[in-house]
Design an enzyme around this catalytic site. Sequence first.
Site, PDB file in Angstrom:
ATOM      1  N   ASP A  83      -0.595 -16.568  -4.288  1.00 31.87           N
ATOM      2  CA  ASP A  83      -1.483 -17.242  -5.235  1.00 31.87           C
ATOM      3  C   ASP A  83      -1.888 -18.582  -4.788  1.00 31.87           C
ATOM      4  OD1 ASP A  83       1.171 -17.650  -5.384  1.00 31.87           O
ATOM      5  OD2 ASP A  83       1.079 -17.448  -7.818  1.00 31.87           O
ATOM      6  N   ASP A 112     -10.892 -10.428   2.902  1.00 35.09           N
ATOM      7  CA  ASP A 112     -12.229 -10.569   2.065  1.00 35.09           C
ATOM      8  C   ASP A 112     -12.404 -12.009   1.587  1.00 35.09           C
ATOM      9  OD1 ASP A 112     -12.367  -7.626   2.278  1.00 35.09           O
ATOM     10  OD2 ASP A 112     -13.133  -7.282   0.342  1.00 35.09           O
ATOM     11  N   TYR A 136       1.045  -1.214   0.075  1.00 33.79           N
ATOM     12  CA  TYR A 136      -0.072  -0.161   0.169  1.00 33.79           C
ATOM     13  C   TYR A 136       0.685   1.201  -0.255  1.00 33.79           C
ATOM     14  CZ  TYR A 136      -4.686  -2.105   0.669  1.00 33.79           C
ATOM     15  OH  TYR A 136      -5.694  -2.549   0.375  1.00 33.79           O
ATOM     16  N   ASP A 191      -5.342  -7.714   3.341  1.00 32.66           N
ATOM     17  CA  ASP A 191      -6.373  -7.010   2.659  1.00 32.66           C
ATOM     18  C   ASP A 191      -7.378  -7.955   1.772  1.00 32.66           C
ATOM     19  OD1 ASP A 191      -8.612  -5.089   2.797  1.00 32.66           O
ATOM     20  OD2 ASP A 191      -7.424  -3.638   1.318  1.00 32.66           O
ATOM     21  N   LYS A 230       5.314 -13.577  -1.319  1.00 31.27           N
ATOM     22  CA  LYS A 230       5.668 -13.882  -2.752  1.00 31.27           C
ATOM     23  C   LYS A 230       7.065 -13.868  -3.241  1.00 31.27           C
ATOM     24  CE  LYS A 230       3.928 -14.625  -6.954  1.00 31.27           C
ATOM     25  NZ  LYS A 230       3.430 -16.199  -7.488  1.00 31.27           N
TER      26      LYS A 230
HETATM   27  P1  ATP Z   1     -13.556  -1.035   0.546  1.00 29.53           P
HETATM   28  O1  ATP Z   1     -12.880  -1.234  -0.596  1.00 29.53           O
HETATM   29  O2  ATP Z   1     -14.106   0.057   1.265  1.00 29.53           O
HETATM   30  O3  ATP Z   1     -13.326  -2.164   1.567  1.00 29.53           O
HETATM   31  P2  ATP Z   1     -15.180  -2.766  -1.113  1.00 29.53           P
HETATM   32  O4  ATP Z   1     -15.338  -2.238  -2.666  1.00 29.53           O
HETATM   33  O5  ATP Z   1     -14.541  -4.255  -0.690  1.00 29.53           O
HETATM   34  O6  ATP Z   1     -15.087  -1.724  -0.183  1.00 29.53           O
HETATM   35  P3  ATP Z   1     -17.758  -3.515   0.209  1.00 29.53           P
HETATM   36  O7  ATP Z   1     -18.362  -2.254   0.585  1.00 29.53           O
HETATM   37  O8  ATP Z   1     -17.135  -4.191   1.442  1.00 29.53           O
HETATM   38  O9  ATP Z   1     -16.813  -3.141  -1.110  1.00 29.53           O
HETATM   39  O10 ATP Z   1     -18.912  -4.333  -0.504  1.00 29.53           O
HETATM   40  C1  ATP Z   1     -18.875  -5.496  -1.260  1.00 29.53           C
HETATM   41  C2  ATP Z   1     -19.855  -6.390  -1.401  1.00 29.53           C
HETATM   42  O11 ATP Z   1     -20.457  -6.960   0.134  1.00 29.53           O
HETATM   43  C3  ATP Z   1     -21.016  -5.479  -1.721  1.00 29.53           C
HETATM   44  O12 ATP Z   1     -21.830  -6.025  -2.402  1.00 29.53           O
HETATM   45  C4  ATP Z   1     -21.717  -5.172  -0.235  1.00 29.53           C
HETATM   46  O13 ATP Z   1     -23.224  -4.969  -0.341  1.00 29.53           O
HETATM   47  C5  ATP Z   1     -21.482  -6.571   0.351  1.00 29.53           C
HETATM   48  N1  ATP Z   1     -21.325  -6.165   1.813  1.00 29.53           N
HETATM   49  C6  ATP Z   1     -20.309  -5.692   2.438  1.00 29.53           C
HETATM   50  N2  ATP Z   1     -20.596  -5.324   4.000  1.00 29.53           N
HETATM   51  C7  ATP Z   1     -21.751  -5.936   4.054  1.00 29.53           C
HETATM   52  C8  ATP Z   1     -22.541  -5.999   5.058  1.00 29.53           C
HETATM   53  N3  ATP Z   1     -22.153  -5.534   6.501  1.00 29.53           N
HETATM   54  N4  ATP Z   1     -23.796  -6.667   5.126  1.00 29.53           N
HETATM   55  C9  ATP Z   1     -24.394  -7.059   3.969  1.00 29.53           C
HETATM   56  N5  ATP Z   1     -23.381  -7.024   2.852  1.00 29.53           N
HETATM   57  C10 ATP Z   1     -22.169  -6.469   2.845  1.00 29.53           C
END
Ligand code: ATP
Length: 357
Positions: free
Chosen positions: A220, A248, A134, A244, A187
């Site tokens: 990966d 996810d 980052y 990060d 990596k």
């Molecule tokens: P950031 O870059 O700020 O982390 P992002 O691009 O990863 O954001 P998010 O806002 O986390 O995206 O959302 C990704 C997907 O997950 C979207 O479809 C969102 O609706 C869903 N999502 C995220 N948080 C929740 C939650 N608390 N409840 C339900 N759905 C969620």
Amino acid sequence: MTSYTLGVLHGDGIGPEIVPASVTILDAAVDAAGLAPIAWVELPLGASAIAAHGTAVPEETLSALAGLDGWLLGPHDSAAYPEAHKSKLNPSGTIRKHFDLYANIRPAKSFERGNAIVAGTDLVIVRENTQGFYADRSTYAGTGEFMPSPDVAIAMGIITRPAVERIARSAFELAMRRDKRVTIVHKANVLKMTTGMFRDVCREVATDFPEVAVNDFHIDAMTVHLVRRANEFDVIVTENMFGDILSDLAGEIAGSLGIAPSINSSDTHAMAQAAHGSAPDIAGRDLANPIAMILSSAMLLDWLAAKHDDTKLSDAARRVEAGVEAAVSSGISTRDLGGTASTSEFTAAVVAAIRGA
Ligand code: ATP
């Protein structure tokens, strides 16, 4: 009776829904655990702070946070900020950098009736939070990205021995309290010096923890292992950007990004922050899953419990977790977990479970 003072920063998108839900639940849990009520201090942050103070993270917010026991940070939607604010370090990055919150601890734990892709997932990602790939986290001034010409863009990545040592130590100490297994993610076959140093320093720190089993994977390969067998991992330690992305993935594998909590901490400060973003697609509709923010708040209670040696705080944290689990296992959950409950209905169910417990 000790009373704790915590900050509340609603943020953007679903923040003003999930942060107040967490406050309500913490109030119930702290009361049930026999603690004095938490003193809450609301502070401006995000789009509303830009409108009212001309900046997403006002100075008054930063100076107030410094004097608090900890705080709850809602997500921010910095992509939607006015142009002049988009180029700045985003609000959570600003706060992490200001307080040197070097450890981003991100558990991914599935619920029995929680829509998990890999049932039985119970792992924790320990993400180095201050440097790595980052670019904007690694500079005193400037963003770490620059364009020598309109067609050339360069970003900088930094790994330093002291930063790896302290995050590795956090990971191994955590593993000692869990299943005593650490996986290092890097990596080093391509980024030999940077992520190679990350791997090697983690392995050096490992020698201080002979009871912990250690292995390592390329980033990966790690995505493949998580998709197939996330339930076989315990603690995963990695650099900022890998952490990060992996968290996810791990959150979704455990059931939904909406259940993925996190805490950002240094040795003196801690911030509860859901691992997910501001979910603008569902904001303002009472649809968001508040679990990630709620469990992040419970992690903050645990961090404070360790800092102040206050077992009532860890008791309150266990009550929060038990309340969430009771609600989900009774079939109450939000849409992302396959249920039909709204944010407020789910919150009420957790409060009822805590009060009845
Ligand atoms: P950031 O870059 O700020 O982390 P992002 O691009 O990863 O954001 P998010 O806002 O986390 O995206 O959302 C990704 C997907 O997950 C979207 O479809 C969102 O609706 C869903 N999502 C995220 N948080 C929740 C939650 N608390 N409840 C339900 N759905 C969620």
